[in-house]
Every structure is written in C-alpha cells, then in structure tokens.
Design a protein around this motif. Structure first.
Motif, PDB file in Angstrom:
ATOM      1  N   ARG A 251       0.808  -1.216   0.000  1.00 12.41           N
ATOM      2  CA  ARG A 251       0.000   0.000   0.000  1.00 12.41           C
ATOM      3  C   ARG A 251       0.840   1.264   0.000  1.00 12.41           C
ATOM      4  NH1 ARG A 251      -0.943   1.681   5.632  1.00 12.41           N
ATOM      5  NH2 ARG A 251      -2.603   2.997   4.854  1.00 12.41           N
ATOM      6  N   GLN A 252       2.167   1.153   0.067  1.00  8.40           N
ATOM      7  CA  GLN A 252       3.015   2.333   0.074  1.00  8.40           C
ATOM      8  C   GLN A 252       3.060   2.958  -1.313  1.00  8.40           C
ATOM      9  OE1 GLN A 252       3.870   3.418   3.042  1.00  8.40           O
ATOM     10  NE2 GLN A 252       2.976   1.509   3.837  1.00  8.40           N
ATOM     11  N   ARG A 253       2.898   4.303  -1.371  1.00 11.66           N
ATOM     12  CA  ARG A 253       2.857   4.957  -2.686  1.00 11.66           C
ATOM     13  C   ARG A 253       3.457   6.362  -2.685  1.00 11.66           C
ATOM     14  NH1 ARG A 253      -1.958   8.228  -3.573  1.00 11.66           N
ATOM     15  NH2 ARG A 253      -3.268   8.321  -1.731  1.00 11.66           N
ATOM     16  N   TYR A 254       4.184   6.730  -1.644  1.00 12.18           N
ATOM     17  CA  TYR A 254       4.734   8.083  -1.599  1.00 12.18           C
ATOM     18  C   TYR A 254       6.225   8.081  -1.908  1.00 12.18           C
ATOM     19  CZ  TYR A 254       0.369   9.391   0.697  1.00 12.18           C
ATOM     20  OH  TYR A 254      -0.957   9.607   0.989  1.00 12.18           O
ATOM     21  N   PRO A 255       6.710   9.006  -2.749  1.00  8.83           N
ATOM     22  CA  PRO A 255       8.141   9.086  -3.039  1.00  8.83           C
ATOM     23  C   PRO A 255       9.004   9.197  -1.778  1.00  8.83           C
ATOM     24  CG  PRO A 255       6.902  10.408  -4.608  1.00  8.83           C
ATOM     25  CD  PRO A 255       5.915   9.947  -3.567  1.00  8.83           C
ATOM     26  N   LYS A 256       8.515   9.925  -0.773  1.00 14.82           N
ATOM     27  CA  LYS A 256       9.311  10.102   0.449  1.00 14.82           C
ATOM     28  C   LYS A 256       9.542   8.786   1.174  1.00 14.82           C
ATOM     29  CE  LYS A 256       5.372  11.115   3.483  1.00 14.82           C
ATOM     30  NZ  LYS A 256       4.776  12.080   4.446  1.00 14.82           N
ATOM     31  N   ASN A 257       8.728   7.783   0.868  1.00 11.36           N
ATOM     32  CA  ASN A 257       8.875   6.485   1.516  1.00 11.36           C
ATOM     33  C   ASN A 257       9.547   5.450   0.620  1.00 11.36           C
ATOM     34  OD1 ASN A 257       7.677   7.263   3.954  1.00 11.36           O
ATOM     35  ND2 ASN A 257       5.630   6.944   3.132  1.00 11.36           N
ATOM     36  N   GLY A 258      10.090   5.896  -0.530  1.00  8.22           N
ATOM     37  CA  GLY A 258      10.837   4.994  -1.386  1.00  8.22           C
ATOM     38  C   GLY A 258      10.098   4.508  -2.603  1.00  8.22           C
ATOM     39  N   VAL A 259       8.968   5.150  -2.946  1.00 12.72           N
ATOM     40  CA  VAL A 259       8.217   4.769  -4.144  1.00 12.72           C
ATOM     41  C   VAL A 259       8.153   5.990  -5.054  1.00 12.72           C
ATOM     42  CG1 VAL A 259       6.095   3.696  -5.021  1.00 12.72           C
ATOM     43  CG2 VAL A 259       6.856   3.221  -2.681  1.00 12.72           C
ATOM     44  N   PRO A 260       9.214   6.228  -5.853  1.00  7.37           N
ATOM     45  CA  PRO A 260       9.293   7.470  -6.627  1.00  7.37           C
ATOM     46  C   PRO A 260       8.213   7.618  -7.683  1.00  7.37           C
ATOM     47  CG  PRO A 260      11.034   5.934  -7.263  1.00  7.37           C
ATOM     48  CD  PRO A 260      10.405   5.385  -6.023  1.00  7.37           C
ATOM     49  N   ASP A 261       7.655   6.499  -8.178  1.00  4.73           N
ATOM     50  CA  ASP A 261       6.610   6.603  -9.188  1.00  4.73           C
ATOM     51  C   ASP A 261       5.210   6.475  -8.597  1.00  4.73           C
ATOM     52  OD1 ASP A 261       7.382   4.028  -8.591  1.00  4.73           O
ATOM     53  OD2 ASP A 261       7.274   3.279 -10.631  1.00  4.73           O
ATOM     54  N   ALA A 262       5.103   6.738  -7.306  1.00  9.12           N
ATOM     55  CA  ALA A 262       3.817   6.913  -6.621  1.00  9.12           C
ATOM     56  C   ALA A 262       2.852   5.758  -6.884  1.00  9.12           C
ATOM     57  CB  ALA A 262       3.217   8.265  -7.001  1.00  9.12           C
ATOM     58  N   ASP A 263       1.631   6.065  -7.318  1.00  2.00           N
ATOM     59  CA  ASP A 263       0.616   5.019  -7.442  1.00  2.00           C
ATOM     60  C   ASP A 263       0.973   3.994  -8.515  1.00  2.00           C
ATOM     61  OD1 ASP A 263      -1.959   4.096  -6.398  1.00  2.00           O
ATOM     62  OD2 ASP A 263      -2.700   4.430  -8.424  1.00  2.00           O
ATOM     63  N   TYR A 264       1.733   4.393  -9.530  1.00  2.00           N
ATOM     64  CA  TYR A 264       2.149   3.424 -10.536  1.00  2.00           C
ATOM     65  C   TYR A 264       3.119   2.407  -9.920  1.00  2.00           C
ATOM     66  CZ  TYR A 264      -0.033   6.640 -13.805  1.00  2.00           C
ATOM     67  OH  TYR A 264      -0.947   7.428 -14.453  1.00  2.00           O
ATOM     68  N   GLY A 265       3.962   2.869  -8.983  1.00  2.83           N
ATOM     69  CA  GLY A 265       4.835   1.952  -8.263  1.00  2.83           C
ATOM     70  C   GLY A 265       4.045   1.024  -7.362  1.00  2.83           C
ATOM     71  N   ARG A 266       3.029   1.559  -6.736  1.00  2.00           N
ATOM     72  CA  ARG A 266       2.188   0.723  -5.883  1.00  2.00           C
ATOM     73  C   ARG A 266       1.500  -0.352  -6.718  1.00  2.00           C
ATOM     74  NH1 ARG A 266      -3.116   2.618  -2.475  1.00  2.00           N
ATOM     75  NH2 ARG A 266      -3.842   3.040  -4.589  1.00  2.00           N
ATOM     76  N   GLN A 267       0.989   0.005  -7.895  1.00  2.00           N
ATOM     77  CA  GLN A 267       0.381  -0.992  -8.777  1.00  2.00           C
ATOM     78  C   GLN A 267       1.378  -2.105  -9.098  1.00  2.00           C
ATOM     79  OE1 GLN A 267      -1.211   0.790 -12.354  1.00  2.00           O
ATOM     80  NE2 GLN A 267      -2.116   2.484 -11.222  1.00  2.00           N
ATOM     81  N   ARG A 268       2.625  -1.714  -9.409  1.00  2.00           N
ATOM     82  CA  ARG A 268       3.635  -2.704  -9.757  1.00  2.00           C
ATOM     83  C   ARG A 268       3.906  -3.632  -8.580  1.00  2.00           C
ATOM     84  NH1 ARG A 268       6.907   0.581 -11.110  1.00  2.00           N
ATOM     85  NH2 ARG A 268       8.302   0.730  -9.327  1.00  2.00           N
ATOM     86  N   HIS A 269       4.022  -3.072  -7.379  1.00  2.00           N
ATOM     87  CA  HIS A 269       4.282  -3.892  -6.196  1.00  2.00           C
ATOM     88  C   HIS A 269       3.121  -4.852  -5.934  1.00  2.00           C
ATOM     89  CE1 HIS A 269       7.165  -0.542  -4.602  1.00  2.00           C
ATOM     90  NE2 HIS A 269       7.653  -1.206  -5.623  1.00  2.00           N
ATOM     91  N   GLN A 270       1.901  -4.394  -6.153  1.00  2.00           N
ATOM     92  CA  GLN A 270       0.743  -5.260  -5.986  1.00  2.00           C
ATOM     93  C   GLN A 270       0.810  -6.433  -6.957  1.00  2.00           C
ATOM     94  OE1 GLN A 270      -2.663  -2.758  -6.559  1.00  2.00           O
ATOM     95  NE2 GLN A 270      -2.292  -1.548  -4.721  1.00  2.00           N
ATOM     96  N   GLN A 271       1.119  -6.143  -8.224  1.00  3.32           N
ATOM     97  CA  GLN A 271       1.182  -7.196  -9.234  1.00  3.32           C
ATOM     98  C   GLN A 271       2.315  -8.178  -8.942  1.00  3.32           C
ATOM     99  OE1 GLN A 271       1.473  -5.018 -12.895  1.00  3.32           O
ATOM    100  NE2 GLN A 271      -0.655  -4.355 -12.864  1.00  3.32           N
TER     101      GLN A 271
END
Length: 380
Positions: A251-271
């Motif tokens: 569920r992490q999606r903020y650049p400050k927490n290590g997910v620079p591409d935000a919700d697109y990064g969260r989608q990738r992590h989910q998949q």
C-alpha cells in the motif's frame, strides 16, 4: 492523449467490519489464487465443498435483475475478469474502489495478462438510474461509490461494482466481463498468514507511512500533517512477509517512503506480490498439506464476493488450471497526471494505452508487447 471522460442490496455487515480507515489498497489476491488453482482444487472435493460455501455471492453485473443467470455449458477464452478492491469502513459508508485490475486470458487459455487502472484515472462515469446517479466526469474510483447508492438502505458494494464495470468497459472497450470479484483486505492478512507468509523480491528500499517496525500504528503528528515515530522498513532483496507486512508493503505509494513513481509503483508492487503469492500457492508446502490448504482456501473465500455469470469459482479454477504464475504477464499502462499541486485533477492514460486495449480486443497482445516491451512490468 487518451483521456476518459467523466467522475450491496444490504450485505452481511460482518464481512466488511474492522478494517482501518487507512487501509487503501487492494491486491485482489484471494480471487487470483482461486482462479489459478483449479488443478489443486480438483483433488480435494471435500475442501471444495467447504470453500464454495465460504465464498460470498453477489449480483455484480446486474444479471439477476435482467434474468441472465443461466450457466454456460463450459468456459472458453478469451476471458476478461474484473478484480476490484474496496476500502470497507462501515455499512453506511459508500465504498470506493481503491484497486482495479483486469485479468485477460487469451483463447489458448494457457497464460494471462494482468493490468491495473489508476484509481485516480479521470473518466466518464455513465448515468445509473437505479442509484439515482446522472453521470459525470470524475475519478474512476468514484464509480463504485455512486453506483452503491440504494435509496433508503445501506450502500451496496455489489451494485456499485456494476456501475464500475460499465465505466471500465467504456475506458477499455471491453464489451463484457466474464467474471468479477470484490475483495476486502481485512481477510487479506489472514490469507497470507494461512500460507505461512509469502516470499518475494523487494525491488527497492521502502519505508512505511503508517506502521512501526512491530506492526503497530505510528503516532499521528499533533495538529496533523503526517506521523511520528519509527517506521517499518522493507529492504531491497529477497524477503519473507507475513500478513501485516505484506498489506503494509503493497500500500506504500509516496516518493518520500521509497516509491518514486507513486501510485504506478504501488500498482507494480501489488502485481509482483500477486505473482509471488500465486506461486507459493502452488508450492508443495501448500498443495501437499491438506490442513494448510484448507486454511488458505477458507481465508480466501471469506475475503471475497465472486460472480462468474452463472459459473462458480471452481468452474473458473478448472477452466484456468493450465495457467501458472510464471505465465502471467504483468502490464504497466502509460499515464500522466492532469494538473499538479493544488490543481491536480487526477490521472490520464497516454496514447499507447489505446493501442494496448485495441490489441487486447483483437487478441494481438503478444505482437503488441513485442513492439512495446516497455509495457511489461519489471519484476526486479
């Protein structure tokens, strides 16, 4: 640029209770595990009967009202399955779809393509008279909320799914979904823990916005504006995640927490996690252990509402028995924000996404991905 236009009869209350307000992610793990485990289910008839009884049923496409409930003679591809996760709060709050995934299975029925639509995608939401909604241009996650309105009663997530499905069809050009599911993630942690946790590769260092290293909530900053205290950390490399860690990580999606591409990064992590979880579901540790398999299947069943348009979860499991996790291609659709800062209005899909949807409809995804390898999610 491709830009869309526009924005459960009363269910069992216990099904959606007890999920924190902050839990705004849905990885649709239960149903993916189910539809990809037919070969396991066939050999466990007693477990199948128990599992079928645990799965929530719902009229997700409005078929019952239309009288279209007759079962098909068999299930053949191509198939499109809509998988939606909601943030369940309480029975009186309209649900938002916080994760929207589509599993496309070609006619060969031997592989799959899994892609997500951004929750903030700006789209046209069509009018939906039964919910007294006149239609509008909004973010796509509002479709389920508007569609769930049942005048004089608690909101219906199943009815909201119907409007969301119509909205997704308008975005993708998919004429009909062959099955659909709603999953809540209060049960998500139970599924992971029933499996004994899940092993996966974490692509970069990520810190939790909400939880401490022991899984307890971080303290809200006095006056608002974030949280205080130590953060749970997920370090790059191979990791073993238990239930709360898995839910927190995806569920992490903020650049400050290590997910620079935000919700697109969260989608990738989910998949990525879906594939890892499905892979573990096929492991000898689960398949050859009837007690553990029973726990896993029942946890998954209690976590979702499924509609196969006349076919059961087991029917789909058997039909898709030849698909294995390594035969699922995870897809990233190209998108960009509309506006920025205080003027941010949501997300838009860029032109190549329209070509992807056309290839999906024409059964040409393999050829499309050869020409557009950047659509493939990277696993590491």
């Amino acid at each position: 640029m491709l830009v869309g236009k526009g924005g459960t009869g009363r269910g069992k209350r216990s099904m959606w209770r007890g999920v924190p307000r902050w839990a705004r992610v849905c990885t649709i793990l239960g149903i993916v595990m189910v539809v990809l485990s037919g070969s396991v289910l066939v050999g466990y008839q007693a477990l199948v009967a128990r599992y079928e009884g645990a799965v929530g049923k719902g009229d997700l496409f409005g078929d019952q009202a239309a009288g279209a409930t007759e079962k098909k003679s068999d299930i053949k591809g191509p198939l499109n399955i809509l998988l939606v996760g909601i943030d369940p709060r309480n029975p009186r709050t309209r649900p938002l779809s916080d994760s929207i995934m589509i599993l496309h299975v070609p006619a060969s029925m031997d592989r799959g393509y899994l892609f997500s639509l951004p929750r903030d995608l700006r789209v046209d939401i069509p009018a939906f008279p039964k919910a007294e909604y006149s239609g509008g241009n909004e973010r796509i996650n509002a479709a389920m909320s508007h569609g769930s309105n049942v005048p004089g009663k608690d909101p219906s997530a199943a009815q909201g799914f119907e409007l969301l499905a119509r909205t997704v069809q308008g975005v993708t050009g998919i004429k009909r979904f062959d099955a659909g599911a709603i999953i809540n993630f209060s049960g998500f942690k139970k599924i992971v823990d029933a499996m004994g946790g899940v092993d996966m590769y974490i692509e970069r260092d990520v810190k939790s916005e909400h939880l401490q290293p022991d899984g307890t909530p971080r303290q809200l900053r006095p006056g608002g504006g974030g949280y205080l205290g130590p953060q749970a950390r997920y370090e790059k490399g191979n990791a073993h995640l238990n239930g709360w860690q898995a839910l927190d990580y995806v569920r992490q999606r903020y650049p400050k927490n290590g997910v620079p591409d935000a919700d697109y990064g969260r989608q990738r992590h989910q998949q990525q996690f879906i594939k890892a979880m499905a892979s573990q579901a096929f492991s000898a540790d689960v398949v050859a252990n009837p007690i553990k398999l029973d726990r896993v299947l029942r946890a998954a069943g209690q976590s979702l509402i499924f509609n196969g348009r006349g076919n059961s979860v087991l029917d789909f499991g058997i039909a898709l028995k030849d698909i294995r996790p390594d035969a699922i291609e995870t897809i990233k659709l190209p998108g960009a924000p509309i506006g920025s800062g205080s003027s941010y209005r949501g997300e838009q899909l860029l032109d190549p996404a329209d070509d992807f949807f056309a290839a999906l409809r024409d059964e040409q995804l393999d050829a499309f991905l050869l020409e557009h390898p950047d659509f493939k999610q990277k696993s590491k």
